[in-house]
Structure formats: structure tokens, C-alpha cells
Design an enzyme around this catalytic site. Sequence first.
Site, short mmCIF file in Angstrom:
data_model
loop_
_atom_site.label_atom_id
_atom_site.label_comp_id
_atom_site.label_asym_id
_atom_site.label_seq_id
_atom_site.Cartn_x
_atom_site.Cartn_y
_atom_site.Cartn_z
N GLU A 155 0.82 -1.21 0.00
CA GLU A 155 0.00 0.00 0.00
C GLU A 155 0.86 1.27 0.00
OE1 GLU A 155 -3.53 -0.60 2.26
OE2 GLU A 155 -3.87 1.52 2.55
N GLU A 158 2.10 1.64 -3.50
CA GLU A 158 1.01 2.15 -4.35
C GLU A 158 0.84 3.66 -4.15
OE1 GLU A 158 -2.83 0.35 -3.66
OE2 GLU A 158 -3.81 1.69 -5.10
N CYS A 177 -8.10 -1.61 4.37
CA CYS A 177 -8.00 -2.75 5.31
C CYS A 177 -9.33 -3.08 5.96
CB CYS A 177 -7.02 -2.43 6.42
SG CYS A 177 -5.37 -2.10 5.82
N SER A 197 -7.25 2.07 -2.27
CA SER A 197 -6.06 1.28 -2.56
C SER A 197 -6.49 -0.07 -3.12
CB SER A 197 -5.25 1.07 -1.28
OG SER A 197 -4.35 0.01 -1.46
N LYS A 236 -15.45 -9.02 8.69
CA LYS A 236 -14.43 -9.88 8.08
C LYS A 236 -15.03 -11.21 7.61
CE LYS A 236 -10.53 -7.53 8.27
NZ LYS A 236 -9.82 -7.13 7.03
N GLU A 239 -16.22 -10.34 4.23
CA GLU A 239 -15.07 -10.15 3.33
C GLU A 239 -14.52 -11.50 2.85
OE1 GLU A 239 -11.72 -7.58 4.71
OE2 GLU A 239 -10.44 -9.06 3.76
N GLU A 244 -14.46 -13.12 -5.15
CA GLU A 244 -13.13 -12.88 -5.73
C GLU A 244 -11.99 -13.33 -4.82
OE1 GLU A 244 -15.42 -10.56 -4.99
OE2 GLU A 244 -14.53 -8.74 -4.16
N CYS A 382 -9.93 -1.08 15.20
CA CYS A 382 -10.31 -2.49 15.37
C CYS A 382 -10.29 -2.94 16.83
CB CYS A 382 -9.36 -3.40 14.60
SG CYS A 382 -8.96 -2.80 12.97
#
Lengths: 417, 109
Positions: A155, A158, A177, A197, A236, A239, A244, A382
Site C-alpha cells: 500500500e 502504491e 483494510c 487502494s 471480516k 469479506e 473474488e 479495530c
Amino acid sequence: MRQIEKVSVLSNAPRCEDSDNVYFVQVDAAKCEQCGECEGRCATGAIQPRNGDEGPRTVIDPAACINCGQCLVNCPYGAIYEGVSFVNEIFAALKNPDTVVVSMPAPAVRYGLGEPFGYPIGTYVGGKMFAALRKLGFDYIWDNQMTADVTILEEGTELIHRLTGKIKKPLPQFTSCCPGWIKFAESFYPELIPHLSSCKSPIGMLGPLSKTYGAEVTGVEAKRIFSVSIMPCIAKKYEALRPEMADSGFRDIDATITTRELAYMIKKAGIDFNSLPEEEPDFDLGASTGAATIFGNSGGVMEAALRYAYEVVSGEKLTVPDITAVRSHKGVKEATVKIPSFGELKVCVVSGLDNAVPILEAVKSGKSPYHFIEVMTCPGGCVNGGGQPLFPDVRAGSLFKSIVARMNRRFAMRKTA
Amino acid sequence: MQTISKMTRRQFVKVAGVTAGAVLYLWNFTKLTYAAVKDTIAQRQSAVYEHDTKMKIRKSQDSPAIHKIYKEFLHEPCSHMSHHFLHTHYNDRSGRIKLLKESGLKLKV
């Protein structure tokens, strides 16, 4: 329905093709006292009375819910339950001799896991956590902090590529994230997707690495690996079920549980957590740094990325790694970081999506002054995630609140009658 | 100050009301102060920063495990390999939100 660390949980393990229609959190109408606490906590408005202004709250539609679970951890009555749990699947995999089960705990888990075992709030129990995972029968103790370090390199690079124009993507760059934030952006601000990102989250990276690089270094066939993500987070679970997330040629992440569910499993297995020794994770996908452990705090990803970007951009050593200007307790924090041979890098850190909305609107209208923005859904980051053990003051002291709620409920009943 | 026994009913109600108000106000004040002191989120946050200072290595780029994985597998940040395994794309999910809003549902965003 099963009680896991004071939270009701359905033992339902959906497949990825169902995940968009699954309620990861939902209200038990019979237990709802209609106090409205959850509505106040929800950034999208997904949780509200089904008909009009009164009545028990409910998650209206899974599409509007970003699965953060802030309603659940703040409900004074324990009326909100989790709809997805992989605890049974993990116990089965741990018993199966053909399966190689690997652990992937997130940074924030080790700062909350002690609480169900009587440790004071925030006690670091990382060493005991690794020992407990070994005792539970995990074959390799890998650590999500390792890929938090990978995330920083990816990241951070990037961001540097965006700043130098090496890739044609817009500024500011947003961190990616937080799965609640990502679903929020996709659903409510799709025009900002080019700003996100392209990096997966740390667990999104560790999943495929466990079945490729991890299989390579351990000599285990990838198809035998069962990867378990352990998160301070309910989002999560969503996710990991994204279609994908299968770049390894298999499902990258086989199961996701929360900090609460890990505590439940440790207790269920009869492990005496408090007397466990301090252990280390396995090196290859387990060794990590201080930059990785701070990912669980609001401002942590930003600080870790700056520790990297500063050195790469300036070519100079960063002697003091603490960049306290970006540490954020709750809400919004902005900072300007001077980087030699670059100039001033303008950054912003925000937690709580209601706080993010004005910043997102500014980016949308091209008025945002920032280069890099960190967004986390849960206030404070978190460590305060929807999958963490409940704070003791959430349910306690609710006597006054419950009297008010009961009065309101009576009043509402009379009005509708 | 008058004693309670000599008070009129009206005076008693007044004194009782003011007292109850003061007690509630002070109780709430104490509760807020107490909550500010033992801010539970801050407790977990400071534990994180404290542990960070105890770690031997504090920058991702200095980690031996990172050096090894980039040497043996990923080659360099944002390489072809890392794009294949570590990067992703996002989906526009606003369609279902639009439908919900058209059905009359009020959302916050």
C-alpha cells in the site's frame, strides 16, 4: 442459537454465493426494548423499526448493512445476535487428520482476548494466544500481523506510485483494510472506488499466501490447508466470503471467527488460558513488527505506512518511529508530515463512518486537500471492533436505561392501541 | 432554614424537587467523569502503542520474514506476483441501495 461471550450466535456457515443475502447481525424482536441505541450507532441507517417510527428495531436489508456489529456490541439488552459462525466447522477441521489447519489472528485480537479470562481491559496476551492456538490443535501458527507488514509495503508503494504519477490513479488514496468501510464505499460512494487502494486487507493477503507460499515452505499440499481467520470483526466474515477471494485456486479463507468465538473455543476445549506459557508464532508467515501491531488502532495503518514511505521517499532513516501526530482516539485527525526531498504529505485519519461522510463528500467534489486517508468503521479502530469481547459497562448500569425503555415501550403500545 | 415538620406542602415539594434535581445532576456528572477516566477504548489503544515500543523491529521494511517472502516469492512490492495474489478490485453495490431508497426506505447516507 448459542451463547458466545454474552452474545447470541446462530451456528450458520454460509457459502460465498449466499453472502450478499445473509444477515450477519440481526435483532431478536422479542428481546428488543426499543431504546434506539443501535440506531444511533449505525452509520448507514440499516437498523430501524420495520414500520415507521416505533416498534422493535430490525436490520431492514442485508444490502444496507455493512456488518460492522457496532449495534451488537452496544445493545444494552443483548437483543442483537450474530447470524454467521464457523465454530463447528473449525472444531471439525481440527479433528480431521487429513486437514492442515492454520491460524491467522488479527493484531487487535491479542489486546482483547485476555478480557474473557479475567485480565484487565487491553492486556496484551499475544504469547498466550499463540500457545492456546497450538493447544487447540492448529498445525501452523501464522499471524495476520505478518501480512500487515506486507500490506504496508504494497500500500505504501502504491501511494508512492500515485504521488509520482507512475500509475494513473487519483489522489487521495484511501486505505482498504477495513471491510466495513469497503462495503460502505462500494454501496454509498461507488464514484470513490478509484481512490481505494487496490491492496487487499492483511487477511485478504494472508489467505492466498497461506495456500501458495505457505504450502511451498511447509511442503504441505495446498488443498489440505484449512485457513482460519481470527478477527476482532464481524464484517471480516463477509469479506472472506467475497467470490473474488479465491486467488490461490481455492477459497483463500476457509473460516472466520471473532475474538469472542476464539475465547469460546479455548474455554470449550478445557484449556486453562491463564496458566499457558508465552509462545511465538511460526516464522515464515508469522514473524512481524511494531508497525503491524498498531494496525488495530485508528491511525495505526497510517503511522505504519508513514514509517515505510518516509524512508523510501526521502532515502533517509527515520530515527524515531513514533509518529504521534496521526494517532487518533476517536473521530477525525489530520496531520501534515514533512518528508525530505518530497515536501509536505497531507494525511487524514478517521474512525466512525458518520465522521467520514463530510470527508468523502469533499473528495467527491474535488475539494479534499489530502494525499492519503485512513478510514476505519469502528470508533477508535479495530480494538473496539464488533467482534471484540463486550466492554463491562455496556450491559451493566442499564437499570435506569431499562426503566426509561420500558416506559417508552408502554407509551408506544398505548399509542398504537 | 425551616425544619421539614414546619414546612408547608408546597415548600416541601419545592425543596424535594430541587434536591432530587441536584442529586441526579451530580450523579450524572460523576458518571461522566468516571467514564472519561476509565475510557475503555483508550485502554486497549494505549496497550497497543505500549507493546509497539517493546517490539524488537518497528518498521515493516526491516522484518526478516518480509525480506524472505519478497526474495523467494513476491519479488518486489506491486510486482506481477503481488498484483495476482495481494491486490483486488471492487464492485459498485449502489444498485441495491438505490432500489431500497426507491421503495421508500430512509437511510442515513
